[in-house]
Scaffold this active site. Sequence first.
Site, short mmCIF file in Angstrom:
data_model
loop_
_atom_site.label_atom_id
_atom_site.label_comp_id
_atom_site.label_asym_id
_atom_site.label_seq_id
_atom_site.Cartn_x
_atom_site.Cartn_y
_atom_site.Cartn_z
N ASP A 178 20.71 41.08 47.56
CA ASP A 178 21.44 40.45 48.67
C ASP A 178 20.48 39.43 49.27
OD1 ASP A 178 22.65 39.96 51.31
OD2 ASP A 178 23.86 41.75 50.91
N THR A 235 35.17 45.01 42.59
CA THR A 235 36.21 45.36 43.58
C THR A 235 36.14 44.36 44.74
OG1 THR A 235 34.71 46.91 44.67
CG2 THR A 235 36.24 47.85 43.05
N SER A 236 35.51 43.20 44.50
CA SER A 236 35.31 42.27 45.62
C SER A 236 36.34 41.14 45.61
CB SER A 236 33.89 41.75 45.61
OG SER A 236 33.62 41.10 46.82
N ARG A 237 36.11 40.11 44.82
CA ARG A 237 37.08 39.03 44.64
C ARG A 237 37.03 38.58 43.18
NH1 ARG A 237 39.09 40.54 48.56
NH2 ARG A 237 39.50 39.48 50.53
N ASP A 261 39.32 45.55 40.16
CA ASP A 261 40.42 45.77 41.10
C ASP A 261 40.95 44.41 41.58
OD1 ASP A 261 42.08 47.43 42.81
OD2 ASP A 261 40.84 46.78 44.49
N GLU A 266 45.02 36.60 40.34
CA GLU A 266 45.84 37.76 40.72
C GLU A 266 47.06 37.40 41.56
OE1 GLU A 266 42.86 40.07 42.96
OE2 GLU A 266 44.06 39.73 44.75
N HIS A 298 44.33 45.45 43.02
CA HIS A 298 43.79 45.21 44.37
C HIS A 298 44.21 46.33 45.34
CE1 HIS A 298 42.08 41.71 46.89
NE2 HIS A 298 41.84 42.85 47.50
P1 NAD Z 1 29.94 42.29 54.17
O1 NAD Z 1 29.99 40.96 54.83
O2 NAD Z 1 29.64 43.49 55.01
O3 NAD Z 1 28.88 42.26 52.97
C1 NAD Z 1 28.79 41.22 52.05
C2 NAD Z 1 27.32 41.09 51.68
O4 NAD Z 1 27.22 40.13 50.62
C3 NAD Z 1 26.44 40.59 52.83
O5 NAD Z 1 25.37 41.49 53.05
C4 NAD Z 1 25.95 39.23 52.33
O6 NAD Z 1 24.62 38.94 52.76
C5 NAD Z 1 26.01 39.45 50.83
N1 NAD Z 1 25.95 38.22 50.05
C6 NAD Z 1 26.26 36.95 50.44
N2 NAD Z 1 26.02 36.10 49.41
C7 NAD Z 1 25.54 36.84 48.38
C8 NAD Z 1 25.10 36.54 47.07
N3 NAD Z 1 25.10 35.28 46.61
N4 NAD Z 1 24.68 37.54 46.29
C9 NAD Z 1 24.67 38.82 46.75
N5 NAD Z 1 25.06 39.17 47.99
C10 NAD Z 1 25.50 38.19 48.79
O7 NAD Z 1 31.35 42.46 53.43
P2 NAD Z 1 32.03 43.82 52.93
O8 NAD Z 1 32.89 44.36 54.00
O9 NAD Z 1 30.99 44.67 52.31
O10 NAD Z 1 33.02 43.24 51.82
C11 NAD Z 1 32.52 42.69 50.61
C12 NAD Z 1 33.67 42.04 49.87
O11 NAD Z 1 34.58 43.05 49.43
C13 NAD Z 1 34.55 41.11 50.73
O12 NAD Z 1 34.03 39.81 50.77
C14 NAD Z 1 35.87 41.17 50.05
O13 NAD Z 1 35.95 40.08 49.16
C15 NAD Z 1 35.84 42.46 49.24
N6 NAD Z 1 36.88 43.43 49.64
C16 NAD Z 1 37.70 43.94 48.68
C17 NAD Z 1 38.66 44.88 49.02
C18 NAD Z 1 39.59 45.49 48.01
O14 NAD Z 1 40.64 46.02 48.37
N7 NAD Z 1 39.27 45.46 46.73
C19 NAD Z 1 38.79 45.27 50.35
C20 NAD Z 1 37.92 44.74 51.30
C21 NAD Z 1 36.97 43.82 50.94
#
Ligand code: NAD
Length: 334
Positions: A178, A235-237, A261, A266, A298
């Site tokens: 991170d 599971t992120s984007r 996910d 999507e 998702h």
């Molecule tokens: P968060 O903001 O708490 O954490 C994201 C982390 O990513 C931060 O610590 C940030 O410093 C870090 N980051 C930024 N750029 C980076 C890089 N280039 N490489 C590595 N790390 C980097 O967010 P969160 O609540 O943990 O959510 C993370 C992601 O999960 C969201 O952005 C969203 O896209 C996804 N999400 C998915 C679902 C789902 O249903 N599948 C639900 C909620 C969120």
Amino acid sequence: MKIAVFSTQPYDRRFLDEANLQSDPSNPFELVYQDASLSARTVSLAQGCEAVCVFVNDVLDAEVLEALAGYGVRAVLLRCAGFNNVDLQAAHRLGLFVARVPAYSPEAVAEHTLALVMTLNRHTHRAYNRVREGNFMLDGLLGITLHDKTVGIVGTGKIGLATARIFKGLGCRVLGYDPYPSADFQAVGEVVELDDLLGASDIVSLHCPLMDSTRHMINRESIRQMKRGAMLVNTSRGALIDTPAVIAALKSRQLGSLAIDVYEQEAQLFFHDRSGDIIDDDVFQRLMTFPNVLVTGHQGFFTEEALREISAVTLHNLSCLRDGVACANVVPAV
Ligand code: NAD
């Protein structure tokens, strides 16, 4: 205040209605539910409303935001954490209030990540079907013991940290990358550079936001840096992954398995019943042919606790605007 709520499903209506009654029973918001997702084609449905409430695949580009502002809409309420689908500069220029739900249940997404890993590793989805067919053969269901394996967490924010804690509990070695590593994560795992994480991890799990700098961060080059046969989990984007590059790596066996996910395209598929349709997305359909690929639509966020929190915080965000008090969940212009 009247809110046009886009991309709604029955569960959205249930939890938003509950939250609306609970937050201020004497002065509830007027919620106008739309099945349609928000786009330039559907934006006129927001006429007469002061706010729109949207989800992950609604489109809030400059064209849509300008139309919204023209109708007198003042607020964009995201019922999710990510805001990659909003042109924040345009929103700022138009004076729109944009607020999100930064953390509703990081554990919900982390637990779904674990479900994907467990299912894919031990083939429980295939075992379920086999046993129901009276087939008790084990061949093809072989997994690995996760204890002592190395799990790489890319993005150690709220969800990444919750995921790290789960894998630590399984006895895994946890690595994290991170740009802004947190002290909380350092109590669970080792902070390393991305190259080192990719090279050492048996499982790589993505938990960083989608931004220009992270789009296709998993590509031909980064997959080459991964351990041969590793599992990739997203599971992120969806657009964090270059899907054609992942398909090539699955074919060459460089990538051992894939659990997602989220998927870059999507919006055309997820949250709808497409079972009677011909799906035109050949990339997605190719993914569906691999026995070592697991896809969910998702649903990482999809727990009762998360939906309750999303609804409550979404309406709280709007009440901040209505009551003229500072809102901690405003998404600032970049
Ligand atoms: P968060 O903001 O708490 O954490 C994201 C982390 O990513 C931060 O610590 C940030 O410093 C870090 N980051 C930024 N750029 C980076 C890089 N280039 N490489 C590595 N790390 C980097 O967010 P969160 O609540 O943990 O959510 C993370 C992601 O999960 C969201 O952005 C969203 O896209 C996804 N999400 C998915 C679902 C789902 O249903 N599948 C639900 C909620 C969120």
